[in-house]
Scaffold this motif. Structure first.
Motif, PDB file in Angstrom:
ATOM      1  N   ALA A   1       0.556  -1.336   0.045  1.00  0.00           N
ATOM      2  CA  ALA A   1       0.111   0.154  -0.212  1.00  0.00           C
ATOM      3  C   ALA A   1       0.786   1.293   0.048  1.00  0.00           C
ATOM      4  O   ALA A   1       0.655   2.254  -0.528  1.00  0.00           O
ATOM      5  N   TRP A   2       2.175   1.059   0.645  1.00  0.00           N
ATOM      6  CA  TRP A   2       2.941   2.315   0.874  1.00  0.00           C
ATOM      7  C   TRP A   2       3.644   2.726  -0.537  1.00  0.00           C
ATOM      8  O   TRP A   2       3.555   3.743  -1.171  1.00  0.00           O
ATOM      9  N   VAL A   3       3.915   1.487  -1.249  1.00  0.00           N
ATOM     10  CA  VAL A   3       4.363   1.584  -2.822  1.00  0.00           C
ATOM     11  C   VAL A   3       3.512   2.261  -3.633  1.00  0.00           C
ATOM     12  O   VAL A   3       3.569   3.057  -4.361  1.00  0.00           O
ATOM     13  N   ASP A   4       1.932   1.683  -3.478  1.00  0.00           N
ATOM     14  CA  ASP A   4       1.326   2.132  -4.481  1.00  0.00           C
ATOM     15  C   ASP A   4       0.794   3.492  -4.048  1.00  0.00           C
ATOM     16  O   ASP A   4       0.644   4.083  -5.254  1.00  0.00           O
ATOM     17  N   ALA A   5       0.902   4.054  -3.099  1.00  0.00           N
ATOM     18  CA  ALA A   5       0.380   5.401  -2.712  1.00  0.00           C
ATOM     19  C   ALA A   5       1.533   6.092  -3.209  1.00  0.00           C
ATOM     20  O   ALA A   5       1.280   7.580  -3.996  1.00  0.00           O
ATOM     21  N   PHE A   6       2.788   5.886  -3.024  1.00  0.00           N
ATOM     22  CA  PHE A   6       4.039   6.607  -3.417  1.00  0.00           C
ATOM     23  C   PHE A   6       4.003   6.730  -4.991  1.00  0.00           C
ATOM     24  O   PHE A   6       4.347   7.864  -5.503  1.00  0.00           O
ATOM     25  N   LEU A   7       3.583   5.838  -5.544  1.00  0.00           N
ATOM     26  CA  LEU A   7       3.464   5.708  -7.187  1.00  0.00           C
ATOM     27  C   LEU A   7       2.214   6.636  -7.767  1.00  0.00           C
ATOM     28  O   LEU A   7       2.439   7.188  -8.682  1.00  0.00           O
ATOM     29  N   GLU A   8       1.143   6.550  -6.708  1.00  0.00           N
ATOM     30  CA  GLU A   8      -0.119   7.393  -7.294  1.00  0.00           C
ATOM     31  C   GLU A   8       0.388   8.900  -7.363  1.00  0.00           C
ATOM     32  O   GLU A   8      -0.173   9.625  -8.078  1.00  0.00           O
ATOM     33  N   VAL A   9       1.108   9.235  -6.423  1.00  0.00           N
ATOM     34  CA  VAL A   9       1.352  10.718  -5.988  1.00  0.00           C
ATOM     35  C   VAL A   9       2.716  10.956  -6.954  1.00  0.00           C
ATOM     36  O   VAL A   9       3.050  12.341  -6.829  1.00  0.00           O
ATOM     37  N   GLY A  10       3.338  10.153  -7.628  1.00  0.00           N
ATOM     38  CA  GLY A  10       4.349  10.459  -8.456  1.00  0.00           C
ATOM     39  C   GLY A  10       5.679  10.509  -7.631  1.00  0.00           C
ATOM     40  O   GLY A  10       6.728  10.971  -8.149  1.00  0.00           O
ATOM     41  N   SER A  11       5.820   9.761  -6.428  1.00  0.00           N
ATOM     42  CA  SER A  11       7.075  10.125  -5.764  1.00  0.00           C
ATOM     43  C   SER A  11       7.946   8.798  -6.008  1.00  0.00           C
ATOM     44  O   SER A  11       9.042   8.921  -5.656  1.00  0.00           O
ATOM     45  N   LEU A  12       7.511   7.935  -6.766  1.00  0.00           N
ATOM     46  CA  LEU A  12       8.461   6.735  -7.303  1.00  0.00           C
ATOM     47  C   LEU A  12       7.976   6.966  -8.719  1.00  0.00           C
ATOM     48  O   LEU A  12       6.933   7.002  -9.076  1.00  0.00           O
ATOM     49  N   GLU A  13       9.087   6.295  -9.304  1.00  0.00           N
ATOM     50  CA  GLU A  13       8.950   6.388 -10.853  1.00  0.00           C
ATOM     51  C   GLU A  13       8.750   4.845 -11.241  1.00  0.00           C
ATOM     52  O   GLU A  13       9.331   3.907 -10.763  1.00  0.00           O
ATOM     53  N   ARG A  14       7.766   4.711 -12.132  1.00  0.00           N
ATOM     54  CA  ARG A  14       7.271   3.542 -12.561  1.00  0.00           C
ATOM     55  C   ARG A  14       8.018   3.230 -13.984  1.00  0.00           C
ATOM     56  O   ARG A  14       7.843   3.854 -14.789  1.00  0.00           O
ATOM     57  N   HIS A  15       8.346   1.806 -13.824  1.00  0.00           N
ATOM     58  CA  HIS A  15       8.801   1.348 -15.107  1.00  0.00           C
ATOM     59  C   HIS A  15       8.119   0.129 -15.459  1.00  0.00           C
ATOM     60  O   HIS A  15       7.866  -0.685 -14.975  1.00  0.00           O
ATOM     61  N   GLU A  16       8.125  -0.124 -16.995  1.00  0.00           N
ATOM     62  CA  GLU A  16       7.243  -1.368 -17.372  1.00  0.00           C
ATOM     63  C   GLU A  16       8.122  -2.027 -17.702  1.00  0.00           C
ATOM     64  O   GLU A  16       9.460  -1.940 -18.373  1.00  0.00           O
ATOM     65  N   GLY A  17       8.058  -3.338 -17.134  1.00  0.00           N
ATOM     66  CA  GLY A  17       8.859  -4.691 -17.534  1.00  0.00           C
ATOM     67  C   GLY A  17       8.477  -5.152 -18.928  1.00  0.00           C
ATOM     68  O   GLY A  17       7.682  -5.059 -19.483  1.00  0.00           O
ATOM     69  N   PRO A  18       9.125  -6.257 -19.136  1.00  0.00           N
ATOM     70  CA  PRO A  18       9.077  -7.106 -20.717  1.00  0.00           C
ATOM     71  C   PRO A  18       7.734  -7.483 -20.624  1.00  0.00           C
ATOM     72  O   PRO A  18       7.171  -7.698 -21.784  1.00  0.00           O
ATOM     73  N   ASN A  19       7.047  -7.857 -19.653  1.00  0.00           N
ATOM     74  CA  ASN A  19       5.710  -8.708 -19.828  1.00  0.00           C
ATOM     75  C   ASN A  19       4.536  -7.547 -19.457  1.00  0.00           C
ATOM     76  O   ASN A  19       3.583  -8.135 -19.096  1.00  0.00           O
ATOM     77  N   GLY A  20       4.791  -6.335 -19.171  1.00  0.00           N
ATOM     78  CA  GLY A  20       3.954  -5.471 -18.806  1.00  0.00           C
ATOM     79  C   GLY A  20       3.755  -5.034 -17.395  1.00  0.00           C
ATOM     80  O   GLY A  20       2.957  -4.342 -17.056  1.00  0.00           O
ATOM     81  N   GLU A  21       4.670  -5.876 -16.646  1.00  0.00           N
ATOM     82  CA  GLU A  21       4.310  -5.766 -15.154  1.00  0.00           C
ATOM     83  C   GLU A  21       5.176  -4.443 -14.690  1.00  0.00           C
ATOM     84  O   GLU A  21       6.030  -3.769 -15.417  1.00  0.00           O
ATOM     85  N   THR A  22       4.704  -3.803 -13.723  1.00  0.00           N
ATOM     86  CA  THR A  22       5.286  -2.498 -13.013  1.00  0.00           C
ATOM     87  C   THR A  22       6.792  -2.826 -12.356  1.00  0.00           C
ATOM     88  O   THR A  22       6.884  -3.713 -11.554  1.00  0.00           O
ATOM     89  N   LEU A  23       7.697  -2.238 -12.754  1.00  0.00           N
ATOM     90  CA  LEU A  23       9.118  -2.465 -12.058  1.00  0.00           C
ATOM     91  C   LEU A  23       9.115  -0.998 -11.223  1.00  0.00           C
ATOM     92  O   LEU A  23       9.199   0.002 -11.808  1.00  0.00           O
ATOM     93  N   ILE A  24       9.921  -1.196 -10.107  1.00  0.00           N
ATOM     94  CA  ILE A  24      10.444   0.179  -9.448  1.00  0.00           C
ATOM     95  C   ILE A  24      11.771  -0.223  -9.034  1.00  0.00           C
ATOM     96  O   ILE A  24      12.108  -1.335  -8.493  1.00  0.00           O
ATOM     97  N   ASP A  25      12.466   1.043  -8.998  1.00  0.00           N
ATOM     98  CA  ASP A  25      13.975   0.871  -8.684  1.00  0.00           C
ATOM     99  C   ASP A  25      14.101   0.796  -7.078  1.00  0.00           C
ATOM    100  O   ASP A  25      13.609   1.459  -6.209  1.00  0.00           O
ATOM    101  N   ALA A  26      14.759  -0.391  -6.450  1.00  0.00           N
ATOM    102  CA  ALA A  26      14.718  -0.744  -5.297  1.00  0.00           C
ATOM    103  C   ALA A  26      15.610   0.473  -4.457  1.00  0.00           C
ATOM    104  O   ALA A  26      15.326   0.750  -3.421  1.00  0.00           O
ATOM    105  N   ASP A  27      16.594   0.862  -4.937  1.00  0.00           N
ATOM    106  CA  ASP A  27      17.354   1.972  -4.441  1.00  0.00           C
ATOM    107  C   ASP A  27      16.373   3.216  -4.024  1.00  0.00           C
ATOM    108  O   ASP A  27      16.640   3.909  -3.162  1.00  0.00           O
TER     109      ASP A  27
END
Length: 68
Positions: A6-32
Motif C-alpha cells: 500500500a505504501w508503494v502504491d501510494a507513492f506511485l500514485e502521487v508520483g513520488s516513485l518512478e514506474r517502469h514497465e517490464g518486458p511482460n507489462g508488469e510494473t517495475l520500481i527501482d529498489a534504491d
C-alpha cells in the motif's frame, strides 16, 4: 524491502516513485529509490501552528461551525 505494498502504491500514485514497465507489462520500481524514500519517510516533522491554521482556513474550518 520491508515496505507495505500500500505504501508503494501510494507513492506511485502521487508520483513520488518512478514506474517502469517490464518486458511482460508488469510494473517495475527501482529498489534504491524505495530505500531512499523509505528513509526519508521515517523522519518526523511536526507541522507548525501557522501551517495548521492556513490548512484549516483553506478548508473553511478556521471558525467554529454553529451546531443546530
Amino acid at each position: 524491502m520491508d515496505v507495505p505494498v500500500a505504501w508503494v502504491d501510494a507513492f506511485l500514485e502521487v508520483g513520488s516513485l518512478e514506474r517502469h514497465e517490464g518486458p511482460n507489462g508488469e510494473t517495475l520500481i527501482d529498489a534504491d529509490e524505495i530505500l531512499v524514500k523509505r528513509f526519508a519517510a521515517t523522519r518526523f516533522e511536526a507541522a507548525s501552528l501557522a501551517h495548521v491554521r492556513r490548512m484549516l482556513k483553506k478548508f473553511g474550518l478556521d471558525s467554529p461551525a454553529s451546531s443546530s
